[in-house]
Design an enzyme around this catalytic site. Structure first.
Site, PDB file in Angstrom:
ATOM      1  N   GLY A  45       0.838  -1.188   0.000  1.00  0.00           N
ATOM      2  CA  GLY A  45       0.000   0.000   0.000  1.00  0.00           C
ATOM      3  C   GLY A  45       0.871   1.235   0.000  1.00  0.00           C
ATOM      4  N   GLN A  50       2.924   9.988   1.207  1.00  0.00           N
ATOM      5  CA  GLN A  50       4.208   9.301   1.342  1.00  0.00           C
ATOM      6  C   GLN A  50       5.158   9.616   0.186  1.00  0.00           C
ATOM      7  OE1 GLN A  50       2.206   5.316   2.277  1.00  0.00           O
ATOM      8  NE2 GLN A  50       4.178   5.208   3.349  1.00  0.00           N
ATOM      9  N   CYS A  92       5.768   0.159   7.388  1.00  0.00           N
ATOM     10  CA  CYS A  92       5.389   1.334   6.622  1.00  0.00           C
ATOM     11  C   CYS A  92       6.589   1.772   5.795  1.00  0.00           C
ATOM     12  CB  CYS A  92       4.942   2.454   7.571  1.00  0.00           C
ATOM     13  SG  CYS A  92       4.456   3.968   6.736  1.00  0.00           S
ATOM     14  N   LEU A  93       6.341   2.086   4.525  1.00  0.00           N
ATOM     15  CA  LEU A  93       7.441   2.495   3.653  1.00  0.00           C
ATOM     16  C   LEU A  93       8.074   3.809   4.100  1.00  0.00           C
ATOM     17  CD1 LEU A  93       5.945   1.479   0.178  1.00  0.00           C
ATOM     18  CD2 LEU A  93       7.624   0.243   1.569  1.00  0.00           C
ATOM     19  N   HIS A 134      -4.557   1.484   7.436  1.00  0.00           N
ATOM     20  CA  HIS A 134      -3.225   2.081   7.491  1.00  0.00           C
ATOM     21  C   HIS A 134      -3.107   3.210   6.466  1.00  0.00           C
ATOM     22  CE1 HIS A 134       1.265   1.751   8.086  1.00  0.00           C
ATOM     23  NE2 HIS A 134       1.216   2.384   6.925  1.00  0.00           N
ATOM     24  N   GLU A 135      -3.525   2.937   5.233  1.00  0.00           N
ATOM     25  CA  GLU A 135      -3.380   3.936   4.168  1.00  0.00           C
ATOM     26  C   GLU A 135      -4.325   5.121   4.364  1.00  0.00           C
ATOM     27  OE1 GLU A 135      -0.764   3.744   2.461  1.00  0.00           O
ATOM     28  OE2 GLU A 135      -0.339   1.687   3.010  1.00  0.00           O
ATOM     29  N   HIS A 138      -2.940   7.488   6.757  1.00  0.00           N
ATOM     30  CA  HIS A 138      -1.971   8.398   6.135  1.00  0.00           C
ATOM     31  C   HIS A 138      -2.674   9.624   5.564  1.00  0.00           C
ATOM     32  CE1 HIS A 138       2.065   6.780   6.272  1.00  0.00           C
ATOM     33  NE2 HIS A 138       1.648   5.585   5.900  1.00  0.00           N
TER      34      HIS A 138
END
Length: 169
Positions: A45, A50, A92-93, A134-135, A138
Site C-alpha cells: 500500500g 508518502q 510502513c514504507l 493504514h493507508e 496516512h
C-alpha cells in the site's frame, strides 16, 4: 516513474491530504507512478502523502504486482464501517526497518472514488482491512506509530533518532 518516498518526520506525513476534485490525466499519472514506486519498494500500500503529494489518494495491492485484478485505487476514501479487532505486525514504507504490532478492526467497509470519480464501496477483512486502515490513516495525517503503546512508540522514536544521528535514516 519511481517517486521518492518521504520518511518520518517529514511534515507532509502529519497533515491531512486535500480532497481530490479533478479526475484527469495528472491524477492517473500520479497513481501509475505510485504503483511503480510501491512495487519497487516491495510494499502492499502507498498513500500520496508518502510521495510528498498532499492529496487523498491511496493504492493497495496485496499481490505486490503479481495479480493485476488486485490493484486497488481509492480516491477520497473513508472507512464507513468497522467490526472486530486484530492485533498484527505492520510496517510502513515511510518507516523503513520499523515493524510493530498495531490494533485495527478486523473488518471494514470503505467508501471511495475511482480514477474517473465514480463512488464505490468495498469490504476488506484481515490484511486488506489493515491495509485500508493504514493507508487511510496516512490521508488523515495519522501515522501507525501513534497507534502503538506509548512505550513502543518511545522506543521506535529513539531508534529513529539514533539512525538520524548515524546518517542511516
Amino acid at each position: 516513474m519511481i517517486l521518492k518516498i518521504v520518511k518520518y518526520p517529514e511534515p507532509v506525513l502529519s497533515q491531512p491530504g486535500e480532497p481530490v476534485t479533478e479526475f484527469d490525466a495528472k491524477l492517473k499519472k500520479l497513481v501509475d507512478d505510485m504503483f511503480e514506486t510501491m512495487y519497487a519498494s516491495q510494499g502492499i500500500g502507498l498513500a500520496a502523502p508518502q510521495v510528498a503529494v498532499s492529496k487523498r489518494v491511496t493504492i493497495v495491492d496485496l499481490s505486490q504486482g503479481k495479480d493485476p485484478a488486485q490493484k486497488l485505487v481509492l480516491v477520497n476514501p473513508e472507512v464507513i464501517f468497522r467490526e472486530g479487532k486484530q492485533y498484527e505486525e505492520e510496517g510502513c514504507l515511510s518507516f523503513p526497518e520499523i515493524r510493530e504490532k498495531v490494533q485495527r478492526a478486523s473488518k471494514v467497509r470503505v467508501r471511495a472514488q475511482d480514477l474517473k470519480g465514480k463512488w464505490f464501496e468495498m469490504d476488506g477483512e484481515e490484511l486488506l482491512s489493515r491495509a485500508f486502515q493504514h493507508e487511510i490513516d496516512h490521508l488523515d495525517g495519522m501515522l501507525f506509530i501513534f497507534r502503538m503503546s506509548s512505550l513502543k512508540r518511545d522506543l521506535v522514536l529513539r531508534k529513529i533518532r539514533k539512525m538520524q544521528r548515524e546518517g542511516t535514516w
